[in-house]
Write a protein that holds these residues in place. Structure first.
Motif, PDB file in Angstrom:
ATOM      1  N   UNK A 104       0.842  -0.665  -0.063  1.00  0.00           N
ATOM      2  CA  UNK A 104       0.079  -0.260   0.117  1.00  0.00           C
ATOM      3  C   UNK A 104       0.681   1.207   0.266  1.00  0.00           C
TER       4      UNK A 104
ATOM      5  N   UNK B  82      -9.088  14.475   6.203  1.00  0.00           N
ATOM      6  CA  UNK B  82      -8.574  14.757   5.032  1.00  0.00           C
ATOM      7  C   UNK B  82      -9.364  14.099   3.650  1.00  0.00           C
TER       8      UNK B  82
ATOM      9  N   UNK C 244      -5.470  16.498  -4.350  1.00  0.00           N
ATOM     10  CA  UNK C 244      -6.818  15.552  -3.138  1.00  0.00           C
ATOM     11  C   UNK C 244      -5.505  14.796  -2.694  1.00  0.00           C
ATOM     12  N   UNK C 245      -5.754  14.999  -1.676  1.00  0.00           N
ATOM     13  CA  UNK C 245      -5.649  14.125   0.054  1.00  0.00           C
ATOM     14  C   UNK C 245      -4.871  12.408  -0.491  1.00  0.00           C
ATOM     15  N   UNK C 246      -3.847  11.508  -0.685  1.00  0.00           N
ATOM     16  CA  UNK C 246      -4.299  10.537  -1.053  1.00  0.00           C
ATOM     17  C   UNK C 246      -3.833  10.318   0.701  1.00  0.00           C
ATOM     18  N   UNK C 247      -4.606   9.231   1.161  1.00  0.00           N
ATOM     19  CA  UNK C 247      -4.214   8.840   2.693  1.00  0.00           C
ATOM     20  C   UNK C 247      -3.804   7.721   2.849  1.00  0.00           C
ATOM     21  N   UNK C 248      -2.499   7.549   4.349  1.00  0.00           N
ATOM     22  CA  UNK C 248      -1.621   6.356   4.306  1.00  0.00           C
ATOM     23  C   UNK C 248      -2.072   5.551   5.017  1.00  0.00           C
TER      24      UNK C 248
ATOM     25  N   UNK D 182      -2.142  15.089  -3.889  1.00  0.00           N
ATOM     26  CA  UNK D 182      -1.559  14.241  -4.971  1.00  0.00           C
ATOM     27  C   UNK D 182      -2.186  16.063  -6.136  1.00  0.00           C
TER      28      UNK D 182
ATOM     29  N   UNK E  70       1.269  15.734   4.909  1.00  0.00           N
ATOM     30  CA  UNK E  70      -0.659  14.757   4.361  1.00  0.00           C
ATOM     31  C   UNK E  70      -0.025  14.972   2.881  1.00  0.00           C
ATOM     32  N   UNK E  71       0.443  13.261   2.580  1.00  0.00           N
ATOM     33  CA  UNK E  71       0.152  13.218   0.626  1.00  0.00           C
ATOM     34  C   UNK E  71      -0.517  13.317   0.045  1.00  0.00           C
TER      35      UNK E  71
ATOM     36  N   UNK F 224      -9.199   8.224  -6.040  1.00  0.00           N
ATOM     37  CA  UNK F 224      -8.196   9.537  -6.568  1.00  0.00           C
ATOM     38  C   UNK F 224      -8.023   9.071  -8.036  1.00  0.00           C
TER      39      UNK F 224
ATOM     40  N   UNK G 108     -10.149   5.912  -0.627  1.00  0.00           N
ATOM     41  CA  UNK G 108      -9.865   6.859  -1.276  1.00  0.00           C
ATOM     42  C   UNK G 108      -9.011   7.152  -2.283  1.00  0.00           C
ATOM     43  N   UNK G 109      -7.691   6.489  -1.780  1.00  0.00           N
ATOM     44  CA  UNK G 109      -7.144   6.014  -3.488  1.00  0.00           C
ATOM     45  C   UNK G 109      -7.675   5.552  -4.141  1.00  0.00           C
TER      46      UNK G 109
ATOM     47  N   UNK H 275     -11.969  16.004   0.300  1.00  0.00           N
ATOM     48  CA  UNK H 275     -11.783  15.501  -0.656  1.00  0.00           C
ATOM     49  C   UNK H 275     -12.738  14.798  -1.199  1.00  0.00           C
TER      50      UNK H 275
ATOM     51  N   UNK I 141       1.384   4.375  -2.925  1.00  0.00           N
ATOM     52  CA  UNK I 141       0.952   5.264  -2.788  1.00  0.00           C
ATOM     53  C   UNK I 141       2.574   6.194  -3.466  1.00  0.00           C
TER      54      UNK I 141
END
Lengths: 110, 211
Positions: free
Chosen positions: A26, A91, B204-208, B25, B22-23, A64, A60-61, A95, A30
């Motif tokens: 993961x 966050x 946008x924020x990429x989440x970890x 993008x 925060x990431x 995007x 979420x990713x 988004x 990213x």
């Protein structure tokens, strides 16, 4: 002796903060997305999902990824799944708000 | 005490410098309604409906000059002048028939109006000896409006339609050419910027994991 303890603490702290290798598929995905390798990132996020690691972050990713590709329906579905898993994530909420604004603007342009 | 304080400061500094950002993008998304100029075999300009009291400079010449030079260069496609009588105000059926002769083409047409209102006002002016005196002078309010439509000839479909308006207050009636040019340049500049915008950057924020 006291100084030695302080020094040890400091070293441990610095080492724990030092850049580390990617902990998982993961995290690597990213990093790939940040470098613009979206297809590769998508593949790895999906792989994480298929392993059963269902988290708000993955959805979420993926949202995007879909948004970027212009697949707005899938993006919305993924955002909704993410919000169900973590409704208070600021966050994620940010988004989703931006995504909704983007869709609204598109509708108005039409 | 001093050592402890230094140690604490270093720890706080390290904590903040090591805390993860925060990431964010950024990615481009196509702007809805961007005109696909490359899709068409030919691009024409013509048939602008003119409603203007100005004849010098000639608005029609200025318009066709702008589209066949600056606009053409910006969109990197040749734009030809197509003599049409009235453009948008032409009866639509007649225009549709005319455009059938130009398959897979794009027609840029529209409406161009200038409205000039003149009034008198008291203003400080210099007399012959260079002394400032108050006198009645004529000033003008110029309003230029350009409606541009991009029409697909095959489907007779308006791909995009935009209206731009510019005003010039307290314009000198003696400087008609200057007034015209300053408004025309502002309007065409806005048209160019809008027509060429193809992408918009989204953030946008990429989440970890675990966040």
């Amino acid at each position: 002796m006291k100084n030695l303890a302080i020094l040890t603490c400091l070293i441990l702290f610095i080492v724990s903060c030092a850049p580390h290798r990617f902990k998982s598929e993961f995290d690597f995905a990213n990093k790939l997305a940040q470098q613009g390798l979206w297809e590769e990132a998508y593949f790895r996020w999906k792989k994480s999902l298929s392993r059963g690691d269902e988290t708000a972050a993955i959805h979420n990713n993926l949202a995007i990824y879909y948004e970027r590709a212009g697949n707005l329906q899938s993006a919305e579905a993924e955002y909704k799944k993410a919000l169900k898993l973590d409704p208070g994530n600021t966050q994620l909420l940010s988004n989703y708000k931006k995504f909704k604004q983007h869709i609204e603007k598109k509708k108005n342009e039409n | 005490m001093k050592t402890k304080l230094i140690f604490l400061s270093v720890m706080i500094f390290l904590f903040f410098s090591c805390s993860q950002k925060p990431l964010i993008i950024k990615f481009p998304v196509p702007v809805q309604g961007a005109i696909p100029f490359n899709k068409f075999d030919k691009i024409f300009i013509g048939g602008f409906h003119l409603d203007t009291p100005i004849t010098d400079p000639d608005p029609e010449t200025e318009l066709s000059h702008f589209f066949t030079t600056d606009f053409q260069q910006a969109v990197k496609r040749k734009i030809e002048y197509l003599p049409l009588e009235k453009g948008l105000t032409d009866p639509m059926t007649t225009l549709r028939e005319k455009l059938k002769n130009y398959p897979n083409s794009l027609l840029i047409t529209g409406k161009f109006t200038i409205d000039i209102k003149t009034r008198s006002m008291v203003k400080d002016v210099k007399n012959k000896s260079g002394k400032k005196i108050k006198a009645f002078v004529k000033i003008q309010l110029w309003e230029m409006k350009m409606k541009v439509a991009f029409i697909e000839t095959d489907a007779f479909n308006i791909l995009k339609e935009d209206t731009f308006t510019e005003k010039l207050k307290d314009a000198d009636p003696q400087k008609g050419k200057f007034n015209f040019k300053s408004l025309f340049d502002s309007i065409t500049d806005r048209l160019l910027q809008k027509s060429l915008k193809k992408f918009k950057i989204q953030e946008r924020y990429l989440l970890k994991n675990g966040k």
